[in-house]
Each structure stands twice: as C-alpha cells, then as structure tokens.
Design an enzyme around this catalytic site. Structure first.
Site, short mmCIF file in Angstrom:
data_model
loop_
_atom_site.label_atom_id
_atom_site.label_comp_id
_atom_site.label_asym_id
_atom_site.label_seq_id
_atom_site.Cartn_x
_atom_site.Cartn_y
_atom_site.Cartn_z
CE LYS A 199 -3.67 0.45 0.11
NZ LYS A 199 -4.62 0.75 -0.95
CG HIS A 335 -10.80 -3.71 -2.55
ND1 HIS A 335 -11.91 -3.77 -1.73
CD2 HIS A 335 -10.13 -2.60 -2.18
CE1 HIS A 335 -11.90 -2.73 -0.92
NE2 HIS A 335 -10.83 -2.01 -1.17
#
Ligand code: GKR
Ligand code: MG
Length: 440
Positions: A199, A335
């Site tokens: 991330k 996701h």
C-alpha cells in the site's frame, strides 16, 4: 424455509496505525455481523462494513428480509435496487467513485453492499440446509484453494486497540524499505504468501520505488509485486513510477490506482505503452461497479478489475463480473478492507467460483488478531498462502457469539461510528493534514 429473524451486530475490531493516501487507520475498525435465522432453525451469517451507515442500510431492509424465502434473492435484489434508484436520484454527490470517500462509505454503493450482506447470509443458510459448501450452490468451484497476497502497509508503532485493550505490535513501525522487507518476511513466514502488495501513496514516490526494489531484491521475480497508492500520484508521477518499476511490476504484478479517474489511468497506460511497458493497471477506485467495466475496456484505463463481494453485490455478482472480464479480455483480482473470518470465507468462496480471477486476492487478515476473531475455533488457517475451501456446509464457519458480544461491547465504547482516516491523521500525526489528490 423462511427467514424469521434478522440479527445485526455492530462490532469493533482492533486495528494498527496503518497508513494510506486516505490517512491513518483508527485503533479500531468497524464491521457488522449479520445473522439470518430461519424457520428451520438454521442461521445464515455474513460480515460487512461497519458503523452507522451500513447498519442503517441493513435496518432499512429488515421488514423485507423477515418473512423472506432465502432462495428468492432475485426479487430481493430488485427491491434493493429500486430503493437505490430513488436514493441515487436524491443524491447530490457526483460520480460513483472511491477516490474521495474511504471504501465502504460511498453512498452510491449502499444498495450493492446491503444486498451482498443479505445474499451471503441467505446462501450460507441454504448451504447449511442442503449440507453443501456455499460455492457449490452457484455452480461449484474452479479451485479448491484460494491464494492471498502479503498485503504490506506503512505504519506507525502500535498494534491497535487502546489502553487495557491494546494488541501486541507484531510488525512494529514500518516507514523504510528495510522495514517493509522485514514485515514482508514476517508475513510470508507466518502465512506462506507468494504474491506481494505494498500500500503506497504515503511516502514520496521515490521512497516507495526504493521499497518495491528492496522487495524484489529480497524475494526475486518468482513473487509478483504490486503497489497501490490509492490515486496519490499525478499522471506524470504515475508514468515515472511505472517506468522506474518496469521490471519489478512485470511477471504477474501490476500498478494499482496510481492516479484518480479513468481518463488519468488511460493516459498513464498510453504513455507507458509508448515506452514499451505493458504491465497492467489495476483498479478498485476507477472501476467500482458494472457500469464502469465497459468504460475501463474502451479507454484501456484498467486491465485488471479488482472485485470484492462486499460492495460489488455478493457472490453471484462476482461470478457475473468474472464472466464479463472473460468476455472483455480483462484480468480480475480481489480488493479487501479490514475484516474477520466470516468475510475471509466469503472472499474465498467468491474467488473459488470466478475462473477469471487469476491473481492472489488482497486480504487485511494479517493485521487483525485472535483476540477479535468471531468465528468458532479462532483464526482461519492459511496453507502456503491459501485458504482451503472447507468440506463443511455454507461458508464453513460458525459464529462464536461470546466473541461477537465482546466486539459489540468494544463498539459501544467507541466515540466514532464511521471510518475517518483523515481525522485520525490530524489527531495523531499532523494537525493540518488533508487528503490531497494528487499529492505528488
Ligand atoms: O486499508 O487503508 C486501507 C486501504 O487503503 C483500503 O481502504 C483500500 O480500500 O485496500 C484497499 C485498496 O486496495 O484500495
Ligand atoms: Mg486498491
């Protein structure tokens, strides 16, 4: 079989100070656990987004769900969609996008999130009634084991929770390439993952490029890499990162949501292709619903669609998305947001019935702990980075109601009812912090 009672449990789950372009995770993530109790004495369960919004949306369908035959999901979907159409007409907001709102808070996706939570609970009840795993109810699985990726985050020190309820800080502070590699080694040693996602959108892009290079240097090309800055970069910066990480993001990796909007993504794609770089662009921001998929194809702004049964509309919608991706020649991955075992099993069954889903799914599961798990028997085991579809009916897990009650107690004590990473960032890191897109 009819649903005679709908029980909604808002819970809070300890979560570490993870960073993203949205800001900072609060010490607790919010989830909702759903129980659909049937007249046959079977209880179907599901897990979805938490806080006031998702809870109110589920409350609003209670009178329609109670008395419903859990097999009659199509009519229920029509009902939920009709409500959504009215809400959409009233909504003053612009296009459906997760660019500005944290995932799970987009009002235009409320209907698909609500439908998904009820659909999964109904399918779980049906599976339990028939003695068959959930994936068998929708055509059966194309894989028995679903691979997940090591989902790495930059983070501050702390393991989540507060005061007496603080969790151990398993991964420590992660703000350098060395710490990213260390956390990845820890995660791989524990879970056996063989794809890696970082991330990003937290540190200046060149520092994140260095982290991806350090991961490649440590793990080699056999472990595909992806980076997801959640739209923190301009088109120019996205091209710079795509070019710099040409080799590192090849061989099964991708560049996820580098910039905001499908037009920006399409421009990044065009400019990278012109430099002979065809690593795919993936998205859970520019493409969040079925209407976005043909646009992704036409503009070539997204080559890998990130599905998620929680907000794309449940397990059967996931399957439709898989078919659509196959027809359009698009890739598919999954996701995630913070979640517990019920969601993990939902994602696993969903992935098992989607032939187009060829990447390891994202999961936040390593960031949560046994203390917060609500399924009987505790944490779901991973085998070599995969969750195996259990030979049990429905989702294959049952609720530990004492643990659910503890989660509800934690929730009651919290001063917030909504994820707000920007506010957390201002409280703990920088009093003037604002989400700016693009930041770099
Ligand atoms: O947990 O901060 C986070 C992530 O940024 C999450 O909210 C995103 O929805 O994992 C997500 C993503 O892939 O964009
Ligand atoms: Mg993403």
């Amino acid at each position: 079989m009819k649903i005679k009672e709908l029980k909604l449990h808002p819970i809070a789950v300890a979560d570490g100070p993870l960073r993203s372009s949205y800001g900072l995770h609060a010490p607790y993530a919010l989830r909702t656990i759903v129980e659909a109790v049937t007249t046959d004495g079977i209880t179907g369960i599901s897990e979805t987004y938490g806080g006031d919004g998702p809870l109110a949306a589920l409350e609003s369908v209670r009178s329609r769900v109670v008395g419903m035959d859990p097999f009659q999901l199509t009519a229920f979907k029509q009902y939920v969609n009709a409500q959504a159409a009215a809400a959409e007409r009233e909504a003053a907001t612009g296009a459906r996008s997760q660019t500005w709102l944290v995932p799970g808070e987009n009002p235009l996706d409320t209907h698909s999130r609500t439908f998904a939570a009820i659909e999964v609970a109904c399918l779980d009840a049906i599976g339990k009634a028939l003695g068959r795993p959930l994936c068998d109810l929708v055509g059966g699985r194309c894989r028995d084991r679903v691979p997940y990726s090591a989902y790495l985050f930059y983070k501050h020190a702390g393991g989540g929770g507060m005061g007496d309820d603080a969790r151990e800080d398993e991964y420590g502070e992660i703000l350098t390439p060395e710490a990213v590699v260390r956390s990845c080694k820890q995660m791989i040693a524990k879970y056996g993952f063989y794809e890696i996602k970082l991330k990003g959108g937290v540190l200046p892009p060149d520092e994140e490029i260095a982290a991806i290079r350090a991961l490649r240097a440590e793990f080699g090309p056999k472990l595909p890499l992806r980076i997801d800055p959640n739209c923190a970069w301009s088109v120019d910066t996205s091209v710079h990162v795509g070019e710099s990480l040409k080799d590192e993001l090849s061989d099964g990796g991708y560049l996820e949501d580098p910039c905001a909007g499908i037009d920006g993504m399409a421009e990044v794609r065009k400019r990278l292709l012109a430099k002979d770089i065809d690593n795919p662009l993936a998205s859970n921001v520019a493409t969040t619903c079925f209407a976005h998929v043909p646009i992704a194809k036409q503009t070539d702004g997204v080559q890998v669609i990130l599905s998620d049964p929680h907000y794309w509309g449940g397990i059967r919608a996931q399957q439709k998305l898989s078919d659509l991706c196959e027809v359009l020649g698009l890739g598919m991955s999954m996701h995630s947001n913070n979640h517990l075992g019920v969601s993990l099993m939902t994602m696993t069954h969903a992935a098992a019935v989607c032939p187009s889903l060829t990447y390891a799914c994202d999961t936040h599961y390593p960031w949560q702990t046994e203390v917060d798990e609500v399924v009987v028997g505790g944490r779901i085991p991973f085998e070599k980075g995969c969750v195996v579809i259990p030979d049990k009916p429905g989702l294959g897990v049952e609720l530990d109601l004492d643990q659910v009650a503890r989660g509800e107690e934690r929730y009651k004590k919290l001063p917030f009812r909504k994820r707000d990473d920007e506010a957390e960032m201002r409280k703990h890191v920088d009093p003037d912090w604002k989400r700016i897109l693009p930041r770099w």
